[in-house]
Design a protein around this motif. Structure first.
Motif, PDB file in Angstrom:
ATOM      1  N   ARG A   3      15.392  19.423  19.052  1.00 33.77           N
ATOM      2  CA  ARG A   3      15.361  18.896  17.684  1.00 33.77           C
ATOM      3  C   ARG A   3      16.760  18.854  17.081  1.00 33.77           C
ATOM      4  O   ARG A   3      17.176  17.877  16.452  1.00 33.77           O
ATOM      5  CB  ARG A   3      14.432  19.772  16.838  1.00 33.77           C
ATOM      6  CG  ARG A   3      14.203  19.238  15.459  1.00 33.77           C
ATOM      7  CD  ARG A   3      13.865  20.357  14.469  1.00 33.77           C
ATOM      8  NE  ARG A   3      12.590  20.983  14.684  1.00 33.77           N
ATOM      9  CZ  ARG A   3      12.463  22.285  14.999  1.00 33.77           C
ATOM     10  NH1 ARG A   3      13.524  23.057  15.152  1.00 33.77           N
ATOM     11  NH2 ARG A   3      11.279  22.819  15.178  1.00 33.77           N
ATOM     12  N   ILE A  23       9.705  20.271   6.305  1.00 31.38           N
ATOM     13  CA  ILE A  23       9.609  21.700   5.993  1.00 31.38           C
ATOM     14  C   ILE A  23      10.010  22.583   7.198  1.00 31.38           C
ATOM     15  O   ILE A  23       9.829  22.201   8.352  1.00 31.38           O
ATOM     16  CB  ILE A  23       8.143  22.024   5.601  1.00 31.38           C
ATOM     17  CG1 ILE A  23       7.978  23.466   5.127  1.00 31.38           C
ATOM     18  CG2 ILE A  23       7.194  21.743   6.752  1.00 31.38           C
ATOM     19  CD1 ILE A  23       6.612  23.724   4.502  1.00 31.38           C
ATOM     20  N   MET A  46       4.115  20.863   3.515  1.00 31.07           N
ATOM     21  CA  MET A  46       3.940  20.323   4.867  1.00 31.07           C
ATOM     22  C   MET A  46       3.199  18.981   4.802  1.00 31.07           C
ATOM     23  O   MET A  46       2.215  18.841   4.092  1.00 31.07           O
ATOM     24  CB  MET A  46       3.174  21.315   5.740  1.00 31.07           C
ATOM     25  CG  MET A  46       3.072  20.859   7.171  1.00 31.07           C
ATOM     26  SD  MET A  46       2.284  22.103   8.223  1.00 31.07           S
ATOM     27  CE  MET A  46       1.939  21.113   9.650  1.00 31.07           C
ATOM     28  N   GLY A  69       8.107  15.844  11.478  1.00 32.95           N
ATOM     29  CA  GLY A  69       7.651  16.489  12.715  1.00 32.95           C
ATOM     30  C   GLY A  69       6.267  15.970  13.083  1.00 32.95           C
ATOM     31  O   GLY A  69       5.538  15.457  12.232  1.00 32.95           O
ATOM     32  N   ASP A  70       5.913  16.086  14.352  1.00 31.18           N
ATOM     33  CA  ASP A  70       4.593  15.592  14.782  1.00 31.18           C
ATOM     34  C   ASP A  70       3.466  16.338  14.067  1.00 31.18           C
ATOM     35  O   ASP A  70       2.477  15.728  13.643  1.00 31.18           O
ATOM     36  CB  ASP A  70       4.436  15.704  16.313  1.00 31.18           C
ATOM     37  CG  ASP A  70       4.755  17.086  16.859  1.00 31.18           C
ATOM     38  OD1 ASP A  70       5.893  17.554  16.671  1.00 31.18           O
ATOM     39  OD2 ASP A  70       3.864  17.714  17.467  1.00 31.18           O
ATOM     40  N   GLY A  71       3.622  17.652  13.881  1.00 32.74           N
ATOM     41  CA  GLY A  71       2.572  18.429  13.204  1.00 32.74           C
ATOM     42  C   GLY A  71       2.359  17.944  11.783  1.00 32.74           C
ATOM     43  O   GLY A  71       1.219  17.814  11.305  1.00 32.74           O
ATOM     44  N   SER A  72       3.451  17.646  11.106  1.00 32.60           N
ATOM     45  CA  SER A  72       3.368  17.208   9.714  1.00 32.60           C
ATOM     46  C   SER A  72       2.802  15.799   9.605  1.00 32.60           C
ATOM     47  O   SER A  72       2.002  15.507   8.709  1.00 32.60           O
ATOM     48  CB  SER A  72       4.759  17.279   9.073  1.00 32.60           C
ATOM     49  OG  SER A  72       5.188  18.621   9.065  1.00 32.60           O
ATOM     50  N   MET A  75      -0.828  15.989  10.066  1.00 36.31           N
ATOM     51  CA  MET A  75      -1.508  16.539   8.887  1.00 36.31           C
ATOM     52  C   MET A  75      -1.719  15.480   7.807  1.00 36.31           C
ATOM     53  O   MET A  75      -2.635  15.575   7.009  1.00 36.31           O
ATOM     54  CB  MET A  75      -0.683  17.700   8.319  1.00 36.31           C
ATOM     55  CG  MET A  75      -1.273  18.302   7.074  1.00 36.31           C
ATOM     56  SD  MET A  75      -0.307  19.699   6.517  1.00 36.31           S
ATOM     57  CE  MET A  75      -1.222  21.017   7.249  1.00 36.31           C
ATOM     58  N   SER A 100       4.540  20.370  19.078  1.00 37.97           N
ATOM     59  CA  SER A 100       4.182  21.707  18.607  1.00 37.97           C
ATOM     60  C   SER A 100       4.512  21.893  17.123  1.00 37.97           C
ATOM     61  O   SER A 100       5.282  21.131  16.550  1.00 37.97           O
ATOM     62  CB  SER A 100       4.908  22.779  19.418  1.00 37.97           C
ATOM     63  OG  SER A 100       6.285  22.738  19.148  1.00 37.97           O
ATOM     64  N   TYR A 101       3.862  22.899  16.551  1.00 42.66           N
ATOM     65  CA  TYR A 101       4.219  23.372  15.212  1.00 42.66           C
ATOM     66  C   TYR A 101       5.369  24.351  15.409  1.00 42.66           C
ATOM     67  O   TYR A 101       5.194  25.566  15.446  1.00 42.66           O
ATOM     68  CB  TYR A 101       3.014  24.063  14.554  1.00 42.66           C
ATOM     69  CG  TYR A 101       1.807  23.158  14.384  1.00 42.66           C
ATOM     70  CD1 TYR A 101       1.737  22.252  13.330  1.00 42.66           C
ATOM     71  CD2 TYR A 101       0.738  23.205  15.280  1.00 42.66           C
ATOM     72  CE1 TYR A 101       0.632  21.407  13.178  1.00 42.66           C
ATOM     73  CE2 TYR A 101      -0.361  22.369  15.137  1.00 42.66           C
ATOM     74  CZ  TYR A 101      -0.401  21.479  14.086  1.00 42.66           C
ATOM     75  OH  TYR A 101      -1.485  20.647  13.943  1.00 42.66           O
ATOM     76  N   GLY A 102       6.569  23.787  15.593  1.00 45.20           N
ATOM     77  CA  GLY A 102       7.714  24.597  15.997  1.00 45.20           C
ATOM     78  C   GLY A 102       8.042  25.703  15.013  1.00 45.20           C
ATOM     79  O   GLY A 102       8.289  26.849  15.424  1.00 45.20           O
ATOM     80  N   THR A 104       6.376  27.474  13.093  1.00 45.37           N
ATOM     81  CA  THR A 104       5.506  28.643  12.994  1.00 45.37           C
ATOM     82  C   THR A 104       5.239  29.272  14.366  1.00 45.37           C
ATOM     83  O   THR A 104       4.320  30.070  14.515  1.00 45.37           O
ATOM     84  CB  THR A 104       4.168  28.269  12.312  1.00 45.37           C
ATOM     85  OG1 THR A 104       3.663  27.075  12.916  1.00 45.37           O
ATOM     86  CG2 THR A 104       4.350  28.049  10.826  1.00 45.37           C
TER      87      THR A 104
HETATM   88  C1  LIG Z   1      -0.516  23.110   4.247  1.00 44.57           C
HETATM   89  C2  LIG Z   1       0.349  23.943   5.156  1.00 44.57           C
HETATM   90  N1  LIG Z   1      -0.136  24.407   6.317  1.00 44.57           N
HETATM   91  C3  LIG Z   1       0.639  25.146   7.129  1.00 44.57           C
HETATM   92  C4  LIG Z   1       1.918  25.451   6.758  1.00 44.57           C
HETATM   93  C5  LIG Z   1       2.766  26.347   7.661  1.00 44.57           C
HETATM   94  N2  LIG Z   1       3.748  25.549   8.378  1.00 44.57           N
HETATM   95  C6  LIG Z   1       5.014  25.383   7.928  1.00 44.57           C
HETATM   96  S1  LIG Z   1       5.961  24.470   8.954  1.00 44.57           S
HETATM   97  C7  LIG Z   1       4.685  24.302  10.033  1.00 44.57           C
HETATM   98  C8  LIG Z   1       4.872  23.548  11.335  1.00 44.57           C
HETATM   99  C9  LIG Z   1       5.382  22.132  11.140  1.00 44.57           C
HETATM  100  O1  LIG Z   1       5.338  21.496  12.383  1.00 44.57           O
HETATM  101  P1  LIG Z   1       6.044  20.110  12.603  1.00 44.57           P
HETATM  102  O2  LIG Z   1       5.867  19.227  11.427  1.00 44.57           O
HETATM  103  O3  LIG Z   1       5.606  19.558  13.914  1.00 44.57           O
HETATM  104  O4  LIG Z   1       7.586  20.458  12.629  1.00 44.57           O
HETATM  105  P2  LIG Z   1       8.400  21.406  13.643  1.00 44.57           P
HETATM  106  O5  LIG Z   1       8.543  22.714  12.954  1.00 44.57           O
HETATM  107  O6  LIG Z   1       7.671  21.470  14.937  1.00 44.57           O
HETATM  108  O7  LIG Z   1       9.714  20.691  13.799  1.00 44.57           O
HETATM  109  C10 LIG Z   1       3.526  24.949   9.587  1.00 44.57           C
HETATM  110  C11 LIG Z   1       2.244  24.993  10.330  1.00 44.57           C
HETATM  111  C12 LIG Z   1       2.390  24.954   5.528  1.00 44.57           C
HETATM  112  N3  LIG Z   1       3.620  25.197   5.096  1.00 44.57           N
HETATM  113  N4  LIG Z   1       1.588  24.201   4.741  1.00 44.57           N
END
Ligand SMILES: Cc1ncc(C[n+]2csc(CCOP(=O)(O)OP(=O)(O)O)c2C)c(N)n1
Length: 184
Positions: A3, A23, A46, A69-72, A75, A100-102, A104
């Motif tokens: 990243r 985030i 997020m 990010g893919d996790g975001s 979501m 991945s949710y990097g 966390t």
């Molecule tokens: C509504 C919500 N759920 C969970 C979280 C906790 N959280 C913060 S960052 C994150 C992971 C984000 O993953 P991604 O967007 O893929 O970015 P990466 O960190 O992998 O670069 C999580 C689960 C949060 N802040 N808000």
């Protein structure tokens, strides 16, 4: 590719462009690579970097680069659909897909198995390119900066968090200095 490699290349290639960053650790990495008044570190919400970037792009002339990010994105998939509907000419969405949710602890997301974000973006009517090495990323990013259309880049990376310091700026200051940088 990590990243932080992608973030460094973005910083190397921007000038007046605004950056809205996802985030967690992505924002810390951006802050450690280069803090700028034109960086908005999205510290709390997020899933909303792409929505914030869309709102900005619709209301200013400058190019807006969203680092997401893919996790975001997963979501808030509706954001891709809305971006595909509105398609501002000045928006670049870089989705750093580490599967991945990097931030966390690298728990796997569905892009590790069944979800292809390039195809999702295309199905939303967007122009999307997937890259998995840093030279290709830079080439595509430079091209996106010159284009007059919304452009999505999926940068496939390994799950890796660069050790870096906390962002030493109060959130309210991040917000006001960013606003002032847009409208001095
Ligand atoms: C509504 C919500 N759920 C969970 C979280 C906790 N959280 C913060 S960052 C994150 C992971 C984000 O993953 P991604 O967007 O893929 O970015 P990466 O960190 O992998 O670069 C999580 C689960 C949060 N802040 N808000």
């Amino acid at each position: 590719m990590k990243r932080i490699d992608v973030i460094k290349k973005i910083v190397d290639n921007v000038d007046k462009e605004l950056i809205v960053c996802n985030i967690g650790i992505p924002s810390k990495e951006l802050y450690s690579v280069k803090d700028r008044e034109r960086n908005f570190y999205m510290l709390g919400s997020m899933g909303l970097a792409s929505s914030i970037g869309l709102g900005l792009a619709l209301n200013i002339k400058e190019k807006v680069v969203v680092i997401d990010g893919d996790g975001s994105i997963l979501m808030n998939l509706g954001s891709l659909s809305t971006i595909g509907y509105l398609k501002p000419k000045n928006l670049i969405l870089v989705i750093i897909d580490n599967s991945s949710y990097g931030s966390t602890g690298n728990q796997k997301t569905h892009t590790a198995k069944n979800t292809n974000l390039k195809r999702v973006a295309e199905a939303c009517g967007l122009c999307a390119v997937e890259v998995d090495n840093i030279d290709n990323f830079e080439e595509v990013f430079k091209c996106a900066l010159k284009r007059d259309e919304t452009f999505v880049i999926i940068a496939k990376t390994i799950p890796y968090n660069e050790p870096c310091e906390d962002i030493n700026i109060p959130p309210v200051v991040i917000k006001y200095r960013f606003m002032k940088a847009i409208h001095p």
